[in-house]
Design a protein around this motif. Structure first.
Motif, PDB file in Angstrom:
ATOM      1  N   ASN A 192      28.059  39.417  32.973  1.00 13.29           N
ATOM      2  CA  ASN A 192      28.760  38.513  33.899  1.00 13.29           C
ATOM      3  C   ASN A 192      29.946  39.210  34.555  1.00 13.29           C
ATOM      4  OD1 ASN A 192      27.064  36.291  33.610  1.00 13.29           O
ATOM      5  ND2 ASN A 192      28.176  35.525  31.835  1.00 13.29           N
ATOM      6  N   GLN A 193      30.666  40.027  33.793  1.00 12.08           N
ATOM      7  CA  GLN A 193      31.774  40.794  34.371  1.00 12.08           C
ATOM      8  C   GLN A 193      31.257  41.784  35.409  1.00 12.08           C
ATOM      9  OE1 GLN A 193      33.410  42.631  30.887  1.00 12.08           O
ATOM     10  NE2 GLN A 193      34.903  40.989  30.528  1.00 12.08           N
ATOM     11  N   ALA A 194      30.153  42.460  35.097  1.00 14.16           N
ATOM     12  CA  ALA A 194      29.573  43.432  36.029  1.00 14.16           C
ATOM     13  C   ALA A 194      29.129  42.739  37.313  1.00 14.16           C
ATOM     14  CB  ALA A 194      28.402  44.165  35.380  1.00 14.16           C
ATOM     15  N   ARG A 195      28.531  41.560  37.205  1.00 12.83           N
ATOM     16  CA  ARG A 195      28.099  40.809  38.387  1.00 12.83           C
ATOM     17  C   ARG A 195      29.306  40.434  39.238  1.00 12.83           C
ATOM     18  NH1 ARG A 195      28.559  35.926  39.658  1.00 12.83           N
ATOM     19  NH2 ARG A 195      29.011  35.227  37.563  1.00 12.83           N
ATOM     20  N   ARG A 196      30.338  39.910  38.601  1.00 12.60           N
ATOM     21  CA  ARG A 196      31.555  39.506  39.323  1.00 12.60           C
ATOM     22  C   ARG A 196      32.204  40.705  40.013  1.00 12.60           C
ATOM     23  NH1 ARG A 196      35.567  38.669  35.241  1.00 12.60           N
ATOM     24  NH2 ARG A 196      35.906  40.856  35.643  1.00 12.60           N
ATOM     25  N   ASP A 197      32.400  41.792  39.273  1.00  8.85           N
ATOM     26  CA  ASP A 197      33.029  42.971  39.862  1.00  8.85           C
ATOM     27  C   ASP A 197      32.120  43.630  40.894  1.00  8.85           C
ATOM     28  OD1 ASP A 197      35.227  42.433  38.325  1.00  8.85           O
ATOM     29  OD2 ASP A 197      35.069  44.214  37.068  1.00  8.85           O
ATOM     30  N   GLY A 198      30.814  43.636  40.656  1.00  9.87           N
ATOM     31  CA  GLY A 198      29.870  44.179  41.633  1.00  9.87           C
ATOM     32  C   GLY A 198      29.950  43.441  42.955  1.00  9.87           C
ATOM     33  N   ASN A 199      30.004  42.111  42.913  1.00  6.98           N
ATOM     34  CA  ASN A 199      30.151  41.315  44.138  1.00  6.98           C
ATOM     35  C   ASN A 199      31.425  41.710  44.883  1.00  6.98           C
ATOM     36  OD1 ASN A 199      27.787  39.783  43.778  1.00  6.98           O
ATOM     37  ND2 ASN A 199      28.862  38.168  42.680  1.00  6.98           N
ATOM     38  N   ARG A 200      32.495  41.873  44.125  1.00  7.02           N
ATOM     39  CA  ARG A 200      33.785  42.238  44.734  1.00  7.02           C
ATOM     40  C   ARG A 200      33.740  43.658  45.304  1.00  7.02           C
ATOM     41  NH1 ARG A 200      38.128  44.712  42.474  1.00  7.02           N
ATOM     42  NH2 ARG A 200      37.350  44.376  40.370  1.00  7.02           N
ATOM     43  N   PHE A 201      33.133  44.591  44.570  1.00  7.40           N
ATOM     44  CA  PHE A 201      33.062  45.977  45.023  1.00  7.40           C
ATOM     45  C   PHE A 201      32.279  46.090  46.327  1.00  7.40           C
ATOM     46  CE2 PHE A 201      33.333  47.836  40.418  1.00  7.40           C
ATOM     47  CZ  PHE A 201      34.659  47.469  40.336  1.00  7.40           C
ATOM     48  N   VAL A 202      31.143  45.400  46.417  1.00 14.26           N
ATOM     49  CA  VAL A 202      30.336  45.450  47.648  1.00 14.26           C
ATOM     50  C   VAL A 202      31.160  44.942  48.819  1.00 14.26           C
ATOM     51  CG1 VAL A 202      28.328  44.475  48.845  1.00 14.26           C
ATOM     52  CG2 VAL A 202      28.088  45.311  46.506  1.00 14.26           C
ATOM     53  N   SER A 203      31.818  43.820  48.623  1.00 14.15           N
ATOM     54  CA  SER A 203      32.644  43.247  49.689  1.00 14.15           C
ATOM     55  C   SER A 203      33.776  44.198  50.076  1.00 14.15           C
ATOM     56  CB  SER A 203      33.206  41.903  49.232  1.00 14.15           C
ATOM     57  OG  SER A 203      34.006  41.342  50.225  1.00 14.15           O
ATOM     58  N   ASP A 204      34.446  44.780  49.083  1.00 20.01           N
ATOM     59  CA  ASP A 204      35.562  45.690  49.349  1.00 20.01           C
ATOM     60  C   ASP A 204      35.125  46.933  50.128  1.00 20.01           C
ATOM     61  OD1 ASP A 204      37.285  43.999  48.025  1.00 20.01           O
ATOM     62  OD2 ASP A 204      37.596  45.316  46.292  1.00 20.01           O
ATOM     63  N   VAL A 205      33.998  47.520  49.735  1.00 18.39           N
ATOM     64  CA  VAL A 205      33.536  48.753  50.386  1.00 18.39           C
ATOM     65  C   VAL A 205      32.964  48.453  51.767  1.00 18.39           C
ATOM     66  CG1 VAL A 205      31.850  50.645  50.272  1.00 18.39           C
ATOM     67  CG2 VAL A 205      33.117  49.980  48.215  1.00 18.39           C
TER      68      VAL A 205
END
Length: 162
Positions: free
Chosen positions: A39-52
């Motif tokens: 769940n942490q990886a999914r949350r951070d992955g969503n944020r990372f994609v948006s940030d990049v």
């Protein structure tokens, strides 16, 4: 003799039940921790994609990456690849991804968790799949692979893991 056999059978049954109960309890704790990390990886992955992808910024990717991955590619070349993706797909609009834990290792007393993250992302001119490998070290998720794959399945900005 019959009563000794009965006592032995009862003792063996009690021990077996205790072992099964303890095993189940330990397994539940382990799977619970894996679910938390996914769940942490999914949350951070969503944020990372948006940030990049909000600015298609290779420098932002470097800031979110593991040291090994950041050293494995030339930022200028990767920026050119991201610019090509932006030209082909348009601006990033939205997306939600899923993360799956693929590996858990101990490294010199520290735990390393590897997750595969995949997002079906919406862009101005269509959809593409964004794929990342994420590593959890030192209480933080970091990118160790980043790829944008158009719907035709050809990868346009992938760099192999170091």
């Amino acid at each position: 003799m019959e009563s000794g056999f009965k006592v032995g059978l009862i003792v063996a049954t009690v021990i077996a039940l205790l072992c099964c109960g303890l095993g189940t309890m330990m397994l539940t704790q382990v799977t619970g921790q894996i679910d938390v990390r996914a769940n942490q990886a999914r949350r951070d992955g969503n944020r990372f994609v948006s940030d990049v992808l909000k600015d298609f910024d290779a420098k932002r990717l470097v800031a979110l990456s593991t040291k090994e991955y950041a050293e494995a590619f030339d930022v200028k070349e990767f920026q050119e690849t991201l610019n090509g993706n932006r030209k082909a797909l348009g601006n990033y609009v939205s997306g939600e991804g899923q993360a799956t834990i693929r590996q858990v290792d101990g490294e010199a007393g520290r735990s390393v968790v590897v997750a595969e993250y995949v997002q079906s992302a919406k862009f101005e001119r269509g959809r593409a799949r964004v794929r990342m490998n994420l590593e959890y070290r030192d209480k933080a998720w970091r990118i160790s692979l980043f790829a944008i794959e158009p719907d035709d399945g050809k990868s346009t900005s992938e760099k192999a893991q170091p």
